[in-house]
Design an enzyme around this catalytic site. Sequence first.
Site, short mmCIF file in Angstrom:
data_model
loop_
_atom_site.label_atom_id
_atom_site.label_comp_id
_atom_site.label_asym_id
_atom_site.label_seq_id
_atom_site.Cartn_x
_atom_site.Cartn_y
_atom_site.Cartn_z
N ILE A 17 0.81 -1.22 0.00
CA ILE A 17 0.00 0.00 0.00
C ILE A 17 0.85 1.27 0.00
O ILE A 17 0.31 2.38 -0.09
CB ILE A 17 -0.96 0.03 1.21
N GLY A 20 8.37 3.95 0.47
CA GLY A 20 9.09 5.18 0.75
C GLY A 20 10.57 4.93 0.83
O GLY A 20 11.07 3.85 0.48
N GLY A 21 11.27 5.95 1.28
CA GLY A 21 12.72 5.84 1.34
C GLY A 21 13.20 4.85 2.36
O GLY A 21 14.26 4.25 2.20
N GLY A 23 11.39 2.12 3.57
CA GLY A 23 10.92 0.75 3.43
C GLY A 23 9.59 0.69 2.71
O GLY A 23 9.17 1.64 2.05
N ASP A 135 9.58 13.58 11.64
CA ASP A 135 9.32 13.49 10.20
C ASP A 135 7.87 13.84 9.89
O ASP A 135 7.21 13.14 9.11
CB ASP A 135 9.67 12.10 9.68
#
Length: 525
Positions: A17, A20-21, A23, A135
């Site tokens: 779904i 990203g950087g 995982g 983040d």
Amino acid sequence: MDTPQVIAGRFRVECEIGRGGMGTVYRASHLGLERVVAVKVLKPEFSADREVAERFMREARTMARLRHPRAAMIFDAGHLSDGRPFIVMEYVEGSTLAETLARDGQFAPERAVGVAAEICDVLAEAHALGIIHRDLKPSNIMLNGRGVCVLDFGIAKVLQTSTEVTRTHATTETGLVIGTPRYMSPEQCLGHQIGPASDLYSVGVLLYEMLTGRPPFVDQLSSAVLVKQATAAPPPLSALQPECPPALAAAVHSLLSKNPAQRPASAVEARRLLEEGVARRPRAAEAAGAAPEPFTNTVAALNAGRFAFTRVATAFAVLAMICVALVALSAGSADAGEPAAPVAEGALEAAARLRPRGLVRRAEPSLSEVEARALAARLTRGQVSAARAMLTDRGTLVAAVVEDRADGLARLYLIERGKDRTFRITDRVPLDVEGFRGAEWTEEVADLDGDGYSEIVCAGQNPADYERDGRRFVVFAPRKWQVYSLHVAPEAGAASRLRATWSPNSMDDDARRFRRAMRLRAQAP
């Protein structure tokens, strides 16, 4: 490197779904509980470092302590057979803030502050536990019918090192996103030690983007964004969004201060400043530069009068009008401050006839969600699953969904501040009723009938047996001091048909907008 079909012997992977950087995120189901979850599997380069993997596990245990209803919960963590760390989180449906901004464009000030205020509530509880997000960005903020949900708490803290912090742009590097430059604080960009103020800076960037449609600093090169973030002043918000209230623009720029010490002292303080920024929004005449003048026509008559007698008589008339207004306001304030006697369940309509609708004595700031939950827990001594504070014509009202310890039933507790300035329980609205018990309840505040006054909407669903119990919706309208409800459940012997049971007052003509609001929520998947 492939991800196994079943993780830790308990979670069956259904589909990917997100990627990203750090995982890949999968939708999965718990084999025993049949609960839908999200599983994040980190990249192999992170699992190669034993120290990073150990820190990840420690942080996962810390994050499990955060149980705020607007933060995605962590259920489990561990390692795959190849050593890659994974984390199992609550699966949250909805649209991310990034998707919503792309679809809707910039937000109105009130909507932007509403989102930021709920983020601040989550941060207040996280910071109290010593947890820093690190983040915050639009793709980590989920918006749905329940409001805001903050994702990916604590992951950046586990993986960040001072040498990795400059390699963060997902489109130009191999994907080491350890914080996103557009939303990182100056101290994080410089690799310095960070604290709660760093998260507040990110909230300021999110607000800036919601209000203007773009972050303060944009560049194709991540290194250029890092430099600007650390050294440059953001463009004045009012220049990009002239309709932004000046007080709100000042609050956003205080969040974007380069010096952490110059930002609001806490997430609670940040929320207060932001809400005051929209509460003080100037009226049209003030926005145009004209200061409002009471009794303008009468005062003009004073200036136009030719005789002293006329001027004196008019002056006395003005004074008399002021005195009458003050007496009326004083009477209304006295009524507004009078504490209400506790009302038994089922007696709300009678209570409404007894309640004078006084004027608000002064614009009291509403309690934050964290403060409202703490107050409800102290007064009810039950399990508080949700709590909201709002301003009514009587003053501050706290509405809390509480599971009573005595009988295990959920109720909506209504808590008001009395004349002695202390809070007390003034009413209890049954949520769990005969034929509908053991439900999980959510709460939202919305102006359902468009009259400028907010209502409380509670939605309940029994996760163990939805096919039997269906869903129940309860609306409390503080202005009318009335409760409306709808119970939707499958028809006996015909699961494809639904049976709707309304409270009698829901059929009144003046309740049609409440009916529509509950019907729309019942039809939503």
